[in-house]
Design a protein around this motif. Sequence first.
Motif, PDB file in Angstrom:
ATOM      1  N   GLN A  48      70.772  46.421  13.938  1.00  0.00           N
ATOM      2  CA  GLN A  48      69.408  45.677  14.418  1.00  0.00           C
ATOM      3  C   GLN A  48      69.537  46.355  16.131  1.00  0.00           C
ATOM      4  O   GLN A  48      68.514  46.439  16.271  1.00  0.00           O
ATOM      5  CB  GLN A  48      69.267  44.366  14.162  1.00  0.00           C
ATOM      6  N   VAL A  49      70.408  46.250  16.540  1.00  0.00           N
ATOM      7  CA  VAL A  49      70.148  46.399  18.109  1.00  0.00           C
ATOM      8  C   VAL A  49      70.813  47.589  18.940  1.00  0.00           C
ATOM      9  O   VAL A  49      70.748  47.761  19.932  1.00  0.00           O
ATOM     10  CB  VAL A  49      71.057  45.016  18.967  1.00  0.00           C
ATOM     11  N   TRP A  50      71.545  48.375  18.287  1.00  0.00           N
ATOM     12  CA  TRP A  50      72.152  49.459  18.750  1.00  0.00           C
ATOM     13  C   TRP A  50      71.360  50.618  19.530  1.00  0.00           C
ATOM     14  O   TRP A  50      71.888  50.961  20.618  1.00  0.00           O
ATOM     15  CB  TRP A  50      73.189  50.164  17.714  1.00  0.00           C
ATOM     16  N   LEU A  51      70.372  50.684  19.233  1.00  0.00           N
ATOM     17  CA  LEU A  51      69.429  51.575  19.917  1.00  0.00           C
ATOM     18  C   LEU A  51      69.201  51.074  21.206  1.00  0.00           C
ATOM     19  O   LEU A  51      68.812  52.109  22.285  1.00  0.00           O
ATOM     20  CB  LEU A  51      68.136  51.967  19.098  1.00  0.00           C
ATOM     21  N   ASN A  52      69.253  49.937  21.615  1.00  0.00           N
ATOM     22  CA  ASN A  52      69.112  49.726  23.023  1.00  0.00           C
ATOM     23  C   ASN A  52      70.167  50.152  24.053  1.00  0.00           C
ATOM     24  O   ASN A  52      69.692  50.362  25.103  1.00  0.00           O
ATOM     25  CB  ASN A  52      69.399  47.901  23.043  1.00  0.00           C
ATOM     26  N   HIS A  53      71.367  50.666  23.590  1.00  0.00           N
ATOM     27  CA  HIS A  53      72.224  51.257  24.426  1.00  0.00           C
ATOM     28  C   HIS A  53      72.045  52.799  24.636  1.00  0.00           C
ATOM     29  O   HIS A  53      72.486  53.433  25.562  1.00  0.00           O
ATOM     30  CB  HIS A  53      73.719  51.182  23.819  1.00  0.00           C
ATOM     31  N   TRP A  54      71.054  53.256  23.631  1.00  0.00           N
ATOM     32  CA  TRP A  54      70.596  54.510  23.999  1.00  0.00           C
ATOM     33  C   TRP A  54      69.424  54.755  24.598  1.00  0.00           C
ATOM     34  O   TRP A  54      68.352  55.720  24.474  1.00  0.00           O
ATOM     35  CB  TRP A  54      70.681  55.136  22.406  1.00  0.00           C
ATOM     36  N   THR A  55      68.575  53.640  24.890  1.00  0.00           N
ATOM     37  CA  THR A  55      67.579  53.606  25.663  1.00  0.00           C
ATOM     38  C   THR A  55      67.479  53.596  27.324  1.00  0.00           C
ATOM     39  O   THR A  55      68.501  52.933  27.674  1.00  0.00           O
ATOM     40  CB  THR A  55      66.500  52.275  25.264  1.00  0.00           C
ATOM     41  N   ALA A  56      66.509  54.346  27.942  1.00  0.00           N
ATOM     42  CA  ALA A  56      66.681  54.604  29.383  1.00  0.00           C
ATOM     43  C   ALA A  56      66.726  53.104  29.995  1.00  0.00           C
ATOM     44  O   ALA A  56      67.337  52.976  30.916  1.00  0.00           O
ATOM     45  CB  ALA A  56      65.718  55.554  30.026  1.00  0.00           C
ATOM     46  N   ALA A  57      65.899  52.368  29.414  1.00  0.00           N
ATOM     47  CA  ALA A  57      65.625  50.936  30.351  1.00  0.00           C
ATOM     48  C   ALA A  57      65.733  50.033  29.119  1.00  0.00           C
ATOM     49  O   ALA A  57      64.477  49.699  28.774  1.00  0.00           O
ATOM     50  CB  ALA A  57      64.290  51.076  30.990  1.00  0.00           C
ATOM     51  N   GLY A  58      66.744  49.767  28.693  1.00  0.00           N
ATOM     52  CA  GLY A  58      66.617  48.801  27.503  1.00  0.00           C
ATOM     53  C   GLY A  58      66.944  47.266  27.869  1.00  0.00           C
ATOM     54  O   GLY A  58      66.552  46.867  28.699  1.00  0.00           O
ATOM     55  N   CYS A 108      75.895  52.358   7.791  1.00  0.00           N
ATOM     56  CA  CYS A 108      76.567  51.664   8.771  1.00  0.00           C
ATOM     57  C   CYS A 108      78.033  52.234   9.240  1.00  0.00           C
ATOM     58  O   CYS A 108      78.409  52.339  10.246  1.00  0.00           O
ATOM     59  CB  CYS A 108      76.674  49.931   8.739  1.00  0.00           C
ATOM     60  N   ARG A 109      78.857  52.659   8.191  1.00  0.00           N
ATOM     61  CA  ARG A 109      79.970  53.069   8.220  1.00  0.00           C
ATOM     62  C   ARG A 109      79.965  54.645   8.907  1.00  0.00           C
ATOM     63  O   ARG A 109      80.754  55.099   9.951  1.00  0.00           O
ATOM     64  CB  ARG A 109      80.774  53.076   6.999  1.00  0.00           C
ATOM     65  N   LEU A 110      78.786  55.396   8.558  1.00  0.00           N
ATOM     66  CA  LEU A 110      78.642  56.538   9.146  1.00  0.00           C
ATOM     67  C   LEU A 110      78.375  56.529  10.498  1.00  0.00           C
ATOM     68  O   LEU A 110      78.534  57.481  11.441  1.00  0.00           O
ATOM     69  CB  LEU A 110      77.622  57.334   8.177  1.00  0.00           C
ATOM     70  N   LEU A 111      77.329  55.667  10.960  1.00  0.00           N
ATOM     71  CA  LEU A 111      76.880  55.288  12.189  1.00  0.00           C
ATOM     72  C   LEU A 111      77.564  54.577  13.104  1.00  0.00           C
ATOM     73  O   LEU A 111      77.309  54.462  14.231  1.00  0.00           O
ATOM     74  CB  LEU A 111      75.386  55.157  12.049  1.00  0.00           C
ATOM     75  N   ARG A 112      78.915  54.074  12.531  1.00  0.00           N
ATOM     76  CA  ARG A 112      79.523  53.011  13.475  1.00  0.00           C
ATOM     77  C   ARG A 112      79.772  53.729  14.888  1.00  0.00           C
ATOM     78  O   ARG A 112      79.568  52.789  15.769  1.00  0.00           O
ATOM     79  CB  ARG A 112      80.862  52.652  12.609  1.00  0.00           C
ATOM     80  N   ARG A 113      80.294  54.716  14.963  1.00  0.00           N
ATOM     81  CA  ARG A 113      80.613  55.313  16.284  1.00  0.00           C
ATOM     82  C   ARG A 113      79.380  55.133  17.214  1.00  0.00           C
ATOM     83  O   ARG A 113      79.359  54.486  18.433  1.00  0.00           O
ATOM     84  CB  ARG A 113      80.958  56.627  16.213  1.00  0.00           C
ATOM     85  N   PRO A 114      78.260  55.766  17.146  1.00  0.00           N
ATOM     86  CA  PRO A 114      76.985  55.574  17.983  1.00  0.00           C
ATOM     87  C   PRO A 114      76.461  54.347  18.113  1.00  0.00           C
ATOM     88  O   PRO A 114      76.015  53.650  19.111  1.00  0.00           O
ATOM     89  CB  PRO A 114      76.026  56.779  17.206  1.00  0.00           C
ATOM     90  N   MET A 115      76.459  53.471  16.923  1.00  0.00           N
ATOM     91  CA  MET A 115      76.109  52.104  16.853  1.00  0.00           C
ATOM     92  C   MET A 115      76.881  51.201  17.932  1.00  0.00           C
ATOM     93  O   MET A 115      76.274  50.143  18.353  1.00  0.00           O
ATOM     94  CB  MET A 115      75.869  51.347  15.663  1.00  0.00           C
ATOM     95  N   THR A 116      78.197  51.440  18.017  1.00  0.00           N
ATOM     96  CA  THR A 116      79.085  50.585  18.777  1.00  0.00           C
ATOM     97  C   THR A 116      79.614  51.258  20.042  1.00  0.00           C
ATOM     98  O   THR A 116      80.246  50.673  20.771  1.00  0.00           O
ATOM     99  CB  THR A 116      80.264  50.136  17.888  1.00  0.00           C
ATOM    100  N   TYR A 117      79.209  52.483  20.260  1.00  0.00           N
ATOM    101  CA  TYR A 117      79.424  53.204  21.408  1.00  0.00           C
ATOM    102  C   TYR A 117      79.429  52.418  22.752  1.00  0.00           C
ATOM    103  O   TYR A 117      80.383  52.303  23.506  1.00  0.00           O
ATOM    104  CB  TYR A 117      78.867  54.445  21.563  1.00  0.00           C
ATOM    105  N   GLY A 118      78.386  51.776  23.247  1.00  0.00           N
ATOM    106  CA  GLY A 118      78.316  51.186  24.182  1.00  0.00           C
ATOM    107  C   GLY A 118      78.764  49.914  24.447  1.00  0.00           C
ATOM    108  O   GLY A 118      78.858  49.356  25.701  1.00  0.00           O
ATOM    109  N   CYS A 119      79.425  49.132  23.544  1.00  0.00           N
ATOM    110  CA  CYS A 119      80.067  47.834  23.552  1.00  0.00           C
ATOM    111  C   CYS A 119      81.358  47.723  22.909  1.00  0.00           C
ATOM    112  O   CYS A 119      81.959  46.805  22.886  1.00  0.00           O
ATOM    113  CB  CYS A 119      79.035  46.763  22.971  1.00  0.00           C
TER     114      CYS A 119
END
Length: 119
Positions: free
Chosen positions: A53-63, A91-102
């Motif tokens: 639900q929230v992972w794209l916030n870490h990939w946004t310039a001004a989250g 979710c398993r396939l995207l785990r790395r990008p989804m959790t990268y920032g935290c």
Amino acid sequence: MSCREDVWLALSELWLDTELDQAALRHIATRLHASGLSLDELQQIYGYEVAPQVWLNHWTAAGVWDGFEPQWLFAGCRRNQLAGRWHRLKCRLLRRPMTYGCRAEWQQVLALLAEPDVD
């Protein structure tokens, strides 16, 4: 607010566009501990309900930095909670990008949860 909704809110703080200090991480761990949910269930909620639900916030310039809108967060997490196998596979396939920032902060929260005096 339900116990699970509080867990969703607490975990979502890991994806805010702010730096979390030790006090903030301890506060998150305390809220998770108070839920009474097992570590395994908390990890499932982290990876399959909140992260998608929230992972794209870490990939946004001004989250988002001050907190996600609760009704939006709850609706998305509830939808993710009820989703089936296809959702879990994504979710398993995207785990790395989804959790990268935290990922580091999540590991710190897990370490705090393992302490006997997490309250």
